[in-house]
Scaffold this motif. Sequence first.
Motif, PDB file in Angstrom:
ATOM      1  N   HIS A  44      17.702  -9.718  -3.809  1.00 16.41           N
ATOM      2  CA  HIS A  44      17.449  -8.521  -3.019  1.00 16.41           C
ATOM      3  C   HIS A  44      18.313  -7.352  -3.481  1.00 16.41           C
ATOM      4  O   HIS A  44      17.876  -6.196  -3.448  1.00 16.41           O
ATOM      5  CB  HIS A  44      17.648  -8.796  -1.534  1.00 16.41           C
ATOM      6  CG  HIS A  44      16.568  -9.637  -0.957  1.00 16.41           C
ATOM      7  ND1 HIS A  44      16.730 -10.973  -0.716  1.00 16.41           N
ATOM      8  CD2 HIS A  44      15.301  -9.348  -0.602  1.00 16.41           C
ATOM      9  CE1 HIS A  44      15.606 -11.470  -0.220  1.00 16.41           C
ATOM     10  NE2 HIS A  44      14.723 -10.504  -0.152  1.00 16.41           N
ATOM     11  N   VAL A  57      14.624  -0.633   4.091  1.00 14.86           N
ATOM     12  CA  VAL A  57      13.287  -1.162   3.809  1.00 14.86           C
ATOM     13  C   VAL A  57      13.153  -2.578   4.371  1.00 14.86           C
ATOM     14  O   VAL A  57      12.144  -2.920   4.979  1.00 14.86           O
ATOM     15  CB  VAL A  57      13.006  -1.141   2.290  1.00 14.86           C
ATOM     16  CG1 VAL A  57      11.746  -1.906   1.957  1.00 14.86           C
ATOM     17  CG2 VAL A  57      12.925   0.283   1.792  1.00 14.86           C
ATOM     18  N   PHE A  58      14.176  -3.393   4.203  1.00 19.17           N
ATOM     19  CA  PHE A  58      14.124  -4.760   4.717  1.00 19.17           C
ATOM     20  C   PHE A  58      14.139  -4.770   6.242  1.00 19.17           C
ATOM     21  O   PHE A  58      13.497  -5.605   6.862  1.00 19.17           O
ATOM     22  CB  PHE A  58      15.282  -5.591   4.162  1.00 19.17           C
ATOM     23  CG  PHE A  58      15.162  -5.856   2.696  1.00 19.17           C
ATOM     24  CD1 PHE A  58      14.089  -6.574   2.194  1.00 19.17           C
ATOM     25  CD2 PHE A  58      16.107  -5.380   1.814  1.00 19.17           C
ATOM     26  CE1 PHE A  58      13.966  -6.822   0.847  1.00 19.17           C
ATOM     27  CE2 PHE A  58      15.993  -5.620   0.465  1.00 19.17           C
ATOM     28  CZ  PHE A  58      14.923  -6.343  -0.022  1.00 19.17           C
ATOM     29  N   ARG A  59      14.863  -3.832   6.841  1.00 15.91           N
ATOM     30  CA  ARG A  59      14.899  -3.720   8.300  1.00 15.91           C
ATOM     31  C   ARG A  59      13.500  -3.402   8.831  1.00 15.91           C
ATOM     32  O   ARG A  59      13.024  -4.013   9.782  1.00 15.91           O
ATOM     33  CB  ARG A  59      15.892  -2.635   8.699  1.00 15.91           C
ATOM     34  CG  ARG A  59      15.958  -2.392  10.185  1.00 15.91           C
ATOM     35  CD  ARG A  59      16.734  -1.131  10.526  1.00 15.91           C
ATOM     36  NE  ARG A  59      16.070   0.028   9.931  1.00 15.91           N
ATOM     37  CZ  ARG A  59      16.686   0.979   9.225  1.00 15.91           C
ATOM     38  NH1 ARG A  59      17.974   0.918   9.021  1.00 15.91           N
ATOM     39  NH2 ARG A  59      16.013   2.000   8.735  1.00 15.91           N
ATOM     40  N   ASP A  60      12.833  -2.452   8.179  1.00 13.68           N
ATOM     41  CA  ASP A  60      11.489  -2.075   8.623  1.00 13.68           C
ATOM     42  C   ASP A  60      10.475  -3.188   8.356  1.00 13.68           C
ATOM     43  O   ASP A  60       9.576  -3.422   9.163  1.00 13.68           O
ATOM     44  CB  ASP A  60      11.056  -0.789   7.926  1.00 13.68           C
ATOM     45  CG  ASP A  60      11.978   0.376   8.256  1.00 13.68           C
ATOM     46  OD1 ASP A  60      12.663   0.298   9.295  1.00 13.68           O
ATOM     47  OD2 ASP A  60      12.010   1.336   7.462  1.00 13.68           O
ATOM     48  N   TYR A  61      10.631  -3.877   7.239  1.00 15.19           N
ATOM     49  CA  TYR A  61       9.750  -5.007   6.933  1.00 15.19           C
ATOM     50  C   TYR A  61       9.928  -6.115   7.973  1.00 15.19           C
ATOM     51  O   TYR A  61       8.950  -6.705   8.434  1.00 15.19           O
ATOM     52  CB  TYR A  61      10.022  -5.525   5.522  1.00 15.19           C
ATOM     53  CG  TYR A  61       9.232  -6.748   5.170  1.00 15.19           C
ATOM     54  CD1 TYR A  61       7.869  -6.663   4.902  1.00 15.19           C
ATOM     55  CD2 TYR A  61       9.835  -7.996   5.119  1.00 15.19           C
ATOM     56  CE1 TYR A  61       7.128  -7.791   4.594  1.00 15.19           C
ATOM     57  CE2 TYR A  61       9.100  -9.123   4.806  1.00 15.19           C
ATOM     58  CZ  TYR A  61       7.754  -9.016   4.542  1.00 15.19           C
ATOM     59  OH  TYR A  61       7.021 -10.122   4.241  1.00 15.19           O
ATOM     60  N   MET A  62      11.171  -6.376   8.322  1.00 14.02           N
ATOM     61  CA  MET A  62      11.445  -7.401   9.332  1.00 14.02           C
ATOM     62  C   MET A  62      10.813  -7.024  10.671  1.00 14.02           C
ATOM     63  O   MET A  62      10.236  -7.876  11.351  1.00 14.02           O
ATOM     64  CB  MET A  62      12.960  -7.567   9.488  1.00 14.02           C
ATOM     65  CG  MET A  62      13.352  -8.569  10.509  1.00 14.02           C
ATOM     66  SD  MET A  62      13.047 -10.221   9.923  1.00 14.02           S
ATOM     67  CE  MET A  62      13.980 -11.140  11.093  1.00 14.02           C
ATOM     68  N   GLU A  64       8.155  -5.195  11.081  1.00 16.45           N
ATOM     69  CA  GLU A  64       6.706  -5.361  10.940  1.00 16.45           C
ATOM     70  C   GLU A  64       6.296  -6.830  11.041  1.00 16.45           C
ATOM     71  O   GLU A  64       5.318  -7.176  11.709  1.00 16.45           O
ATOM     72  CB  GLU A  64       6.246  -4.766   9.604  1.00 16.45           C
ATOM     73  CG  GLU A  64       4.769  -4.846   9.384  1.00 16.45           C
ATOM     74  CD  GLU A  64       3.967  -3.963  10.318  1.00 16.45           C
ATOM     75  OE1 GLU A  64       2.788  -4.275  10.542  1.00 16.45           O
ATOM     76  OE2 GLU A  64       4.518  -2.970  10.837  1.00 16.45           O
ATOM     77  N   VAL A  65       7.050  -7.700  10.389  1.00 12.77           N
ATOM     78  CA  VAL A  65       6.740  -9.139  10.464  1.00 12.77           C
ATOM     79  C   VAL A  65       6.914  -9.648  11.891  1.00 12.77           C
ATOM     80  O   VAL A  65       6.073 -10.403  12.391  1.00 12.77           O
ATOM     81  CB  VAL A  65       7.624  -9.941   9.472  1.00 12.77           C
ATOM     82  CG1 VAL A  65       7.528 -11.427   9.727  1.00 12.77           C
ATOM     83  CG2 VAL A  65       7.231  -9.631   8.044  1.00 12.77           C
ATOM     84  N   ARG A  68       3.933  -8.316  14.000  1.00 17.23           N
ATOM     85  CA  ARG A  68       2.682  -9.031  13.717  1.00 17.23           C
ATOM     86  C   ARG A  68       2.723 -10.458  14.225  1.00 17.23           C
ATOM     87  O   ARG A  68       1.718 -10.981  14.708  1.00 17.23           O
ATOM     88  CB  ARG A  68       2.404  -9.032  12.217  1.00 17.23           C
ATOM     89  CG  ARG A  68       1.935  -7.715  11.692  1.00 17.23           C
ATOM     90  CD  ARG A  68       1.567  -7.851  10.249  1.00 17.23           C
ATOM     91  NE  ARG A  68       1.160  -6.591   9.679  1.00 17.23           N
ATOM     92  CZ  ARG A  68       0.724  -6.456   8.454  1.00 17.23           C
ATOM     93  NH1 ARG A  68       0.655  -7.511   7.653  1.00 17.23           N
ATOM     94  NH2 ARG A  68       0.362  -5.282   8.002  1.00 17.23           N
TER      95      ARG A  68
END
Length: 163
Positions: A44, A57-62, A64-65, A68
């Motif tokens: 990473h 970016v990882f915070r926002d991806y987390m 989103e996951v 969902r």
Amino acid sequence: CLLFVTVEMISKGADVMSVEFVWNWFYNLTFLATFELLVDLVKHAFVLKFNDLAPGVFRDYMAEVCLRSTRHSHDNTHRVIGFLPMASACLLIRAFLPLGRKLARFIASQALKDACMYVSITIAVWGAAVLVKLVVGLVIEALARQYIARHRRNYPHMWVHAD
């Protein structure tokens, strides 16, 4: 990865009923978990460095996951994350068929009283594993909901069009 190691240990004829097997398995577990963590950290870091990405970016991806996974039913969670359970299922079958044969031979060689004890222990362990899986699933869902709430509270501008 640990499942691959376990399959290899069983297929090479390791005695699964021995204490040495359990200690080797725990040693492999700690070794794999430690180096998996280190590899992920380095990976990473390289992704962030060479793609000029911010750590957010990882915070926002987390987020989103988590969003969902809490919106969908539990039957579709593997599709949300992109996980295909078929490979793991095949590997589990590959691992547990030889293990089942060894346990069946071991139980057949015991007296009826001992065999009943081993079968009841196996059923109790299986039931405990199912219970642990259910509890872990509920804990993960609760943590996902907490993460979403915290993310919405800390970054309200990102949730204007959500839901």
